[in-house]
Design a protein around this motif. Structure first.
Motif, PDB file in Angstrom:
ATOM      1  N   HIS A  61      40.291  32.545  39.825  1.00  0.00           N
ATOM      2  CA  HIS A  61      39.583  33.096  38.658  1.00  0.00           C
ATOM      3  C   HIS A  61      38.091  32.780  38.483  1.00  0.00           C
ATOM      4  O   HIS A  61      37.731  31.714  39.567  1.00  0.00           O
ATOM      5  N   ALA A  62      37.241  33.373  37.908  1.00  0.00           N
ATOM      6  CA  ALA A  62      35.751  33.387  38.312  1.00  0.00           C
ATOM      7  C   ALA A  62      35.077  32.140  37.810  1.00  0.00           C
ATOM      8  O   ALA A  62      33.893  32.059  37.998  1.00  0.00           O
ATOM      9  N   HIS A  63      35.719  31.380  37.050  1.00  0.00           N
ATOM     10  CA  HIS A  63      34.849  30.369  36.286  1.00  0.00           C
ATOM     11  C   HIS A  63      34.209  29.512  37.425  1.00  0.00           C
ATOM     12  O   HIS A  63      34.809  29.317  38.464  1.00  0.00           O
ATOM     13  N   HIS A  64      33.006  28.882  37.103  1.00  0.00           N
ATOM     14  CA  HIS A  64      32.161  28.200  37.988  1.00  0.00           C
ATOM     15  C   HIS A  64      32.828  27.099  38.804  1.00  0.00           C
ATOM     16  O   HIS A  64      32.796  26.839  39.649  1.00  0.00           O
ATOM     17  N   LEU A  91      33.367  39.930  38.389  1.00  0.00           N
ATOM     18  CA  LEU A  91      32.904  38.773  37.476  1.00  0.00           C
ATOM     19  C   LEU A  91      32.041  37.824  38.471  1.00  0.00           C
ATOM     20  O   LEU A  91      31.120  37.364  37.973  1.00  0.00           O
ATOM     21  N   ALA A  92      32.807  37.386  39.629  1.00  0.00           N
ATOM     22  CA  ALA A  92      32.225  36.169  40.428  1.00  0.00           C
ATOM     23  C   ALA A  92      30.801  36.704  40.747  1.00  0.00           C
ATOM     24  O   ALA A  92      29.996  35.836  41.223  1.00  0.00           O
ATOM     25  N   ASP A  93      30.581  38.129  41.250  1.00  0.00           N
ATOM     26  CA  ASP A  93      29.288  38.567  41.816  1.00  0.00           C
ATOM     27  C   ASP A  93      28.273  37.940  40.989  1.00  0.00           C
ATOM     28  O   ASP A  93      27.105  37.231  41.124  1.00  0.00           O
ATOM     29  N   PRO A  94      28.030  38.650  39.532  1.00  0.00           N
ATOM     30  CA  PRO A  94      27.121  38.124  38.589  1.00  0.00           C
ATOM     31  C   PRO A  94      26.757  36.516  38.310  1.00  0.00           C
ATOM     32  O   PRO A  94      25.850  35.950  38.374  1.00  0.00           O
ATOM     33  N   LEU A  95      28.165  36.086  38.433  1.00  0.00           N
ATOM     34  CA  LEU A  95      28.016  34.580  38.381  1.00  0.00           C
ATOM     35  C   LEU A  95      27.440  33.751  39.127  1.00  0.00           C
ATOM     36  O   LEU A  95      26.754  32.919  38.715  1.00  0.00           O
ATOM     37  N   LEU A  96      27.843  34.090  40.402  1.00  0.00           N
ATOM     38  CA  LEU A  96      27.145  33.434  41.453  1.00  0.00           C
ATOM     39  C   LEU A  96      25.803  33.753  41.661  1.00  0.00           C
ATOM     40  O   LEU A  96      24.927  32.585  42.181  1.00  0.00           O
ATOM     41  N   PHE A 154      51.604  36.401  50.081  1.00  0.00           N
ATOM     42  CA  PHE A 154      51.331  35.895  48.718  1.00  0.00           C
ATOM     43  C   PHE A 154      51.196  36.972  47.684  1.00  0.00           C
ATOM     44  O   PHE A 154      51.216  38.123  48.258  1.00  0.00           O
ATOM     45  N   THR A 155      51.283  36.521  46.598  1.00  0.00           N
ATOM     46  CA  THR A 155      51.514  37.539  45.433  1.00  0.00           C
ATOM     47  C   THR A 155      50.701  37.190  44.378  1.00  0.00           C
ATOM     48  O   THR A 155      50.796  35.923  43.828  1.00  0.00           O
ATOM     49  N   PHE A 156      49.829  37.806  43.379  1.00  0.00           N
ATOM     50  CA  PHE A 156      48.972  37.209  42.463  1.00  0.00           C
ATOM     51  C   PHE A 156      49.907  37.659  41.305  1.00  0.00           C
ATOM     52  O   PHE A 156      50.418  38.859  41.042  1.00  0.00           O
ATOM     53  N   HIS A 157      49.680  36.934  40.226  1.00  0.00           N
ATOM     54  CA  HIS A 157      50.398  36.924  38.810  1.00  0.00           C
ATOM     55  C   HIS A 157      49.421  36.481  37.763  1.00  0.00           C
ATOM     56  O   HIS A 157      48.901  35.711  37.969  1.00  0.00           O
ATOM     57  N   ASP A 158      49.598  37.433  36.895  1.00  0.00           N
ATOM     58  CA  ASP A 158      48.615  37.279  35.735  1.00  0.00           C
ATOM     59  C   ASP A 158      48.616  35.828  35.060  1.00  0.00           C
ATOM     60  O   ASP A 158      49.761  35.563  34.505  1.00  0.00           O
ATOM     61  N   ALA A 159      47.500  35.128  34.814  1.00  0.00           N
ATOM     62  CA  ALA A 159      47.555  33.788  34.289  1.00  0.00           C
ATOM     63  C   ALA A 159      46.956  33.823  32.971  1.00  0.00           C
ATOM     64  O   ALA A 159      47.062  32.848  32.207  1.00  0.00           O
ATOM     65  N   GLY A 160      46.497  34.851  32.084  1.00  0.00           N
ATOM     66  CA  GLY A 160      46.288  34.911  30.879  1.00  0.00           C
ATOM     67  C   GLY A 160      45.221  34.078  30.382  1.00  0.00           C
ATOM     68  O   GLY A 160      45.025  33.888  29.066  1.00  0.00           O
ATOM     69  N   HIS A 161      44.238  33.584  31.220  1.00  0.00           N
ATOM     70  CA  HIS A 161      43.375  32.413  31.125  1.00  0.00           C
ATOM     71  C   HIS A 161      41.923  33.385  30.668  1.00  0.00           C
ATOM     72  O   HIS A 161      41.285  33.062  29.552  1.00  0.00           O
ATOM     73  N   ILE A 162      41.397  33.876  31.590  1.00  0.00           N
ATOM     74  CA  ILE A 162      40.252  35.069  31.154  1.00  0.00           C
ATOM     75  C   ILE A 162      40.613  36.163  32.081  1.00  0.00           C
ATOM     76  O   ILE A 162      41.438  36.343  33.044  1.00  0.00           O
ATOM     77  N   LEU A 163      39.552  37.073  32.032  1.00  0.00           N
ATOM     78  CA  LEU A 163      39.880  38.391  32.374  1.00  0.00           C
ATOM     79  C   LEU A 163      39.981  37.992  34.000  1.00  0.00           C
ATOM     80  O   LEU A 163      39.104  37.343  34.816  1.00  0.00           O
ATOM     81  N   GLY A 164      41.015  38.483  35.048  1.00  0.00           N
ATOM     82  CA  GLY A 164      41.042  38.262  36.064  1.00  0.00           C
ATOM     83  C   GLY A 164      41.672  37.128  36.668  1.00  0.00           C
ATOM     84  O   GLY A 164      42.024  37.116  37.923  1.00  0.00           O
ATOM     85  N   SER A 165      42.173  36.201  35.812  1.00  0.00           N
ATOM     86  CA  SER A 165      42.677  34.804  36.199  1.00  0.00           C
ATOM     87  C   SER A 165      44.291  35.080  36.766  1.00  0.00           C
ATOM     88  O   SER A 165      44.928  35.902  36.094  1.00  0.00           O
ATOM     89  N   PRO A 245      28.499  27.487  20.092  1.00  0.00           N
ATOM     90  CA  PRO A 245      28.266  27.206  21.534  1.00  0.00           C
ATOM     91  C   PRO A 245      29.392  27.727  22.399  1.00  0.00           C
ATOM     92  O   PRO A 245      30.566  27.195  22.217  1.00  0.00           O
ATOM     93  N   VAL A 246      29.385  28.750  23.330  1.00  0.00           N
ATOM     94  CA  VAL A 246      30.609  29.309  23.949  1.00  0.00           C
ATOM     95  C   VAL A 246      30.184  29.150  25.702  1.00  0.00           C
ATOM     96  O   VAL A 246      28.907  29.355  26.095  1.00  0.00           O
ATOM     97  N   PHE A 247      31.200  29.549  26.563  1.00  0.00           N
ATOM     98  CA  PHE A 247      30.775  29.655  27.805  1.00  0.00           C
ATOM     99  C   PHE A 247      30.503  31.370  27.838  1.00  0.00           C
ATOM    100  O   PHE A 247      31.228  32.057  27.102  1.00  0.00           O
ATOM    101  N   ALA A 248      29.741  31.779  28.851  1.00  0.00           N
ATOM    102  CA  ALA A 248      29.294  33.105  29.107  1.00  0.00           C
ATOM    103  C   ALA A 248      30.589  33.900  29.314  1.00  0.00           C
ATOM    104  O   ALA A 248      30.657  35.206  28.872  1.00  0.00           O
ATOM    105  N   LEU A 249      31.363  33.436  30.030  1.00  0.00           N
ATOM    106  CA  LEU A 249      32.550  34.240  30.550  1.00  0.00           C
ATOM    107  C   LEU A 249      33.874  33.753  29.974  1.00  0.00           C
ATOM    108  O   LEU A 249      34.243  32.447  30.189  1.00  0.00           O
ATOM    109  N   GLY A 250      34.669  34.735  29.197  1.00  0.00           N
ATOM    110  CA  GLY A 250      35.844  34.101  28.697  1.00  0.00           C
ATOM    111  C   GLY A 250      35.584  33.888  27.101  1.00  0.00           C
ATOM    112  O   GLY A 250      36.157  34.706  26.402  1.00  0.00           O
ATOM    113  N   LYS A 251      35.061  32.774  26.772  1.00  0.00           N
ATOM    114  CA  LYS A 251      34.888  32.588  25.398  1.00  0.00           C
ATOM    115  C   LYS A 251      34.072  33.338  24.557  1.00  0.00           C
ATOM    116  O   LYS A 251      34.495  33.670  23.592  1.00  0.00           O
TER     117      LYS A 251
END
Ligand SMILES: [Zn+2]
Ligand SMILES: [Zn+2]
Length: 457
Positions: A61-64, A91-96, A154-165, A245-251
């Motif tokens: 996921h895109a968290h830093h 998400l990862a593009d603007p984040l980086l 490999f297979t991706f499964h939704d992790a329910g943490h933030i968008l795209g996790s 105070p929040v993280f810009a991504l997710g919270k």
């Protein structure tokens, strides 16, 4: 199969792990950057990977702390394909790119000469190597649908943490390996609970963020939100303002949705809400993908419907909080020079104002120190401002994006892996899981992987 923990310490820092599938592929899971360290020390120890020795890199996921080092490892591994979900891809593009801007500032402020670790141009070129992948569709290491007979898929499964996790499942010659990434097994307000495989897993690599936090028996998210609404109203009644105070991504997006619903239900007045510029960029992506990613309220478009105002650095320094306003600004850990840290200076001396925490913060971060402070105590959240007395109201509302430790434990027991590798946790969290699992499943091999040391699974 062999695993090497590429992080520099057993903690929530710069996540990265190497899996070597014995001649069938060498892959890296996540390439993060440490939230508190500076310079090359903030990266995982990529020197453990010979140049051009990796076939694929997976981003959960895109968290830093999972993506911040991606451009560096991508440069050193020119052959590796980079796989991520559609949400992470956006998400990862603007984040980086934002991360480069922060590094450029830190180069000047802290004289960190190796910063920036990569450039806008280099990142722009690398994105062509990123492949967004659909959930629940097995692919081979070339990113192609599998035909059968491939040694590794490999297979991706939704992790329910933030968008795209996502959690990432590997099937290697009949053996199943699952890396959870950051996961949540309960619904949040916007993100819904993870949809993970429930059958037997041979090797499980699992996050342990909340291992040291028992969940109170009467805990419900609904109660927490009710208490948050009442506390905001209390502050408003006294003529104050609220800083969250929040993280810009997710919270940011979860909190916006909570406030939107409370306003819609008439439980909070429709007062101005401020978010940061990066928070706005990520919210735009949440809005854009609302119908094509798993989440609640797919018709909710946060930006057009809520019209939050945008806070920037100048505004945070110069303007004063206004009665009845809510400031939902980053960073979540109130790192020095971020909006939430700057703006908190105006809140601390005001008795009828409130700073409300709604997520994880490192105990050594300014937010962690402030959260631990009692009213009337002196704290330093910014060395330039010096010691400040805490006169405003401080409170904590547990709206975490991580699974409860009880849910993680139940999941481990349910899929009953032969080997369980514990990652993404501080020592007390890792040890709680190790102790519980050794008591309940003495046959299970439970590992806390020592940084830099290869282990055979
Ligand atoms: Zn995360
Ligand atoms: Zn994380």
């Amino acid at each position: 199969m062999r695993l090497t923990n590429l992080t520099r310490a057993n903690e929530i820092g710069a996540n990265s792990y190497l899996l070597d599938f014995d001649g069938d592929g060498r892959i890296v899971l996540d390439a993060g950057m440490h939230p508190r360290l500076d310079g090359l020390e903030a990266l995982p120890d990529f020197s453990l990977l010979p140049v051009d020795s990796v076939d694929a890199i997976f981003v959960s996921h895109a968290h830093h702390d999972h993506t911040g080092g991606l451009p560096v490892i991508t440069r050193e591994q020119p052959r590796a394909r980079v796989f991520m979900s559609q949400g992470t891809y956006q998400l990862a593009d603007p984040l980086l790119h934002n991360s480069i801007e922060i590094m450029l500032k830190q180069r000047l402020d802290k004289n960190i000469l190796e910063y920036p670790l990569f450039t806008h141009k280099e990142l722009g070129n690398q994105v062509a190597r990123w492949q967004p992948c659909t959930l629940r569709r097995p692919l081979d290491l070339h990113g192609q649908p599998i035909l059968g007979g491939e040694p590794l898929s490999f297979t991706f499964h939704d992790a329910g943490h933030i968008l795209g996790s996502v959690g990432i499942e590997f099937n290697h010659r009949g053996q199943r390996v699952l890396y959870t990434g950051d996961v949540n097994f309960s619904d949040q307000t916007l993100m819904q609970a993870a949809v993970f495989p429930r059958e037997k897993i041979d090797t499980l690599i699992i996050e342990t963020t909340r291992g040291a936090h028992p969940t109170p028996p009467d805990f419900t998210r609904e109660n927490v939100i009710n208490r948050l609404a009442e506390s905001i109203l209390d502050i408003f009644d006294q003529g104050g303002a609220v800083l969250i105070p929040v993280f810009a991504l997710g919270k940011t997006q979860e909190a916006l949705t909570i406030l939107h619903l409370l306003q819609k239900q008439g439980r909070l007045p429709r007062t101005p809400i401020f978010i940061g510029g990066l928070g706005r960029s990520f919210t735009q992506i949440y809005d854009k993908l609302s119908h094509v990613t798993p989440r609640a309220y797919p018709n909710l478009q946060l930006l057009p419907q809520m019209q939050p105002e945008i806070m920037d650095g100048r505004r945070a320094r110069e303007s004063r909080p206004k009665k009845g306003h809510i400031y939902l600004i980053s960073s979540g850990m109130m790192t020095e020079k971020t909006l939430s840290n700057l703006f908190a200076q105006h809140f601390l001396p005001q008795k009828h104002y409130g700073i409300f925490f709604i997520g994880y913060c490192d105990p050594d971060s300014p937010a962690g120190r402030l959260r631990a402070a009692k009213p009337g105590e002196k704290v330093v959240i910014n060395p330039l401002a010096g010691e400040q007395e805490v006169r405003c109201k401080l409170d904590y509302f547990d709206l975490t994006a991580h699974a409860k430790r009880e849910d993680l434990l139940n999941y481990i027991l349910e899929v009953n892996p032969r080997t369980c590798v514990l990652v993404h946790g501080d020592t007390p969290a890792l040890e709680w899981f190790q102790h519980e699992l050794q008591n309940r499943r003495p046959d299970m091999r439970v590992l806390i992987p020592t940084p830099g040391k290869e282990i055979t699974l």
